[in-house]
Each structure stands twice: as structure tokens, then as C-alpha cells.
Design an enzyme around this catalytic site. Structure first.
Site: not given
Ligand SMILES: NC(=O)c1ccc[n+]([C@@H]2O[C@H](COP(=O)([O-])OP(=O)(O)OC[C@H]3O[C@@H](n4cnc5c(N)ncnc54)[C@H](O)[C@@H]3O)[C@@H](O)[C@H]2O)c1
Length: 252
Positions: A157, A161
Site C-alpha cells: 500500500y 501510494k
Molecule cells: N480512510 C483513511 O483513513 C484513508 C487514509 C489514507 C488514504 N485513504 C485512501 O482513500 C481512499 C478511500 O478510502 P476509504 O477509507 O473510503 O476506503 P473504503 O474501503 O471505505 O472504500 C473504498 C471503496 O473502493 C471500492 N473499491 C475497491 N476496489 C475497487 C475496484 N477494484 N474498483 C472499483 N472500486 C473499488 C470499494 O468497493 C469501496 O467502496 C482509498 O484510496 C484509500 O487508500 C484512506
């Protein structure tokens, strides 16, 4: 009459079925954008689209696995036909497959790199042609503190990123001549993705101590930064990464 910051924009938000992406899709619609709600989770997509429409917004449900190029190209064509030329791309879909590096399997490595890196690159290529012709466009990638400072048990990851930072910077340089701006957001929020570090006794207090604001954000607290980067207000901002993480990754 609507006077939203994104009036007239057609926006793609990937991973919009839940979490941060859902917050972005809902906020974009309130700001006047027509929003393509892209995800693999069909029931969640339907719920988000229904919610946006019930508030009077415009949304289109699009089922697409971002790691499959044919699905991305088909989705982009469907969105253009039904909502018009894409003017904003938010690449947000993401997955984690945690393991210490000495135990990580090739499948865990590939899955994470395919969704984040290939998924973002396929969408970048899918939207950039029409944006170049229009000489306008706003592209926002979703990176992470893991890409900036690393993360234990998530080398796949963190690499993905960090790669998105390179994608942001190179694309912003290549596309500047076409008036297309490209930026990244490094969020942190209470979503299903972060459930373990927020609730597991082994991690939760230590993690919270590392956040100067000492709390987790809700998903819609992240969305305003994406609205800014998708709007006219960001017309002179490109190649940047904005951390929306309660100060966790500030320079020490
Ligand atoms: N939540 C955090 O604290 C955090 C921190 C840093 C980065 N992020 C990044 O933010 C973004 C959103 O994260 P989140 O926390 O909302 O995650 P989450 O798991 O709640 O949601 C992710 C969504 O992406 C969808 N998804 C996964 N694989 C997929 C694919 N192959 N094609 C289409 N859709 C797909 C899932 O179905 C889900 O709806 C991600 O890129 C994550 O890496 C989140």
C-alpha cells in the site's frame, strides 16, 4: 437557481460506494456537479445514487472494477454518453491487503498495486483525451500518509501510494500545457478501511496519539478539499499533495 462551486462539471468519483468516495460524490452533487458514482459494490452504488437524486442532484450508477482496463474504458464511454464530457476525475478506489513484508504474498502485492496504480492510470488515460481537446480538466488522485512516511505491515500500500505521488507530479507537468490541473489528497478518516486501527486495542491509542487533532475525521470532512481541487478556485494549483489528516504527517 443552483450556485454551486461545481456547476456544469461532470465528475467521476471512483470507490464512491462508501467511505471517503461516497462523501466526495455526495458533496460534489450538492455543489452542482453531475456525478458518476463508480464502484464494484453495486448495492452501495445504488444507495448513493438514490440519495443524491432524492436531494435533487444528478448521479449515474456505474459498476466498474478500476483494475480492469476494458471496464474503465467502457465506463468512461457510458459516462460521456449519459452525462457529457468528463471534466473532473477523482481516483479514490482503494483496497488494503496488510502483511509484514517477510510474509506478504505476490497476490497481496499485485492486488493493491493493481487497484491503486493501474486503476488510477487507466482512468487517467481514459479521461485525458477529451480533457486535452477541451483544454480544461481537474484530476485528483488519492494518496495516503503511508505513501509519505511509510506504514508498518503495508509495504504494498505504501509503495502504491508513493507511486501515486509520482503519477501526480508527472501528469501535472505533462498536462499543464493543456490547462489540466493534477493534484493529490492524502486523507485520513473513520471509514471501513480504517476500522481495525481505530478499534483494535493493539493499535487504536497509539495511532490516535500520533494525530495532533487527536480524533478521527468523518468522510464528509475530507470532501471539501476535493471540492476545492475540482473547482475554479484551484486554477493555479497543480502537482501538489494536500494532507487532510489532522496533522499526522506534518514535517517534524
Ligand atoms: N480512510 C483513511 O483513513 C484513508 C487514509 C489514507 C488514504 N485513504 C485512501 O482513500 C481512499 C478511500 O478510502 P476509504 O477509507 O473510503 O476506503 P473504503 O474501503 O471505505 O472504500 C473504498 C471503496 O473502493 C471500492 N473499491 C475497491 N476496489 C475497487 C475496484 N477494484 N474498483 C472499483 N472500486 C473499488 C470499494 O468497493 C469501496 O467502496 C482509498 O484510496 C484509500 O487508500 C484512506
Amino acid at each position: 437557481m443552483s450556485t454551486g462551486k461545481l456547476d456544469g462539471r461532470t465528475a467521476v468519483v471512483t470507490g464512491a460506494g462508501q467511505g471517503i468516495g461516497r462523501g466526495i460524490a455526495e458533496r460534489f452533487a450538492r455543489e452542482g456537479a453531475a456525478v458518476a458514482v463508480v464502484d464494484v459494490n453495486e448495492p452501495n452504488i445504488a444507495e448513493v445514487v438514490d440519495g443524491i437524486r432524492s436531494e435533487g442532484g444528478t448521479a449515474l450508477a456505474v459498476t466498474c472494477d478500476v483494475s480492469k482496463r476494458d471496464q474503465v474504458d467502457a465506463a468512461a464511454a457510458q459516462i460521456t454518453e449519459q452525462l457529457g464530457p468528463i471534466s473532473v476525475l477523482v481516483s479514490n478506489a482503494g483496497v488494503t491487503r496488510p502483511a509484514m513484508l517477510w510474509k506478504m504474498t505476490e497476490e497481496q502485492w499485485d492486488t493493491v498495486l493493481d487497484v491503486h496504480l493501474k486503476g488510477s492510470f487507466y482512468w487517467l488515460q481514459a479521461v485525458v483525451g477529451p480533457m486535452r481537446e477541451a483544454r480544461a480538466g481537474n484530476i485528483i488522485f488519492t494518496t495516503s500518509g503511508a505513501g509519505l512516511i511509510g506504514s508498518v505491515g503495508q509495504i504494498n500500500y505504501s509503495v502504491a501510494k508513493a507511486g501515486l505521488l509520482g503519477m501526480t507530479r508527472s501528469a501535472s507537468r505533462e498536462l499543464a500545457a493543456y490547462n489540466i490541473i493534477v493534484n493529490a489528497v492524502a486523507p485520513a478518516a473513520a471509514t471501513p478501511m480504517t476500522e481495525t486501527i481505530r478499534t483494535d486495542e493493539r493499535f487504536k491509542d497509539k495511532y490516535l496519539e500520533g494525530i495532533p487533532l487527536n480524533r478521527w475525521a468523518e468522510s464528509d470532512e475530507i470532501a471539501g478539499t476535493y471540492v476545492f481541487l475540482a473547482s475554479e478556485d484551484a486554477s493555479y494549483v497543480t502537482g501538489q499533495v494536500i494532507s487532510v489528516d489532522g496533522g499526522r504527517t506534518m514535517v517534524r
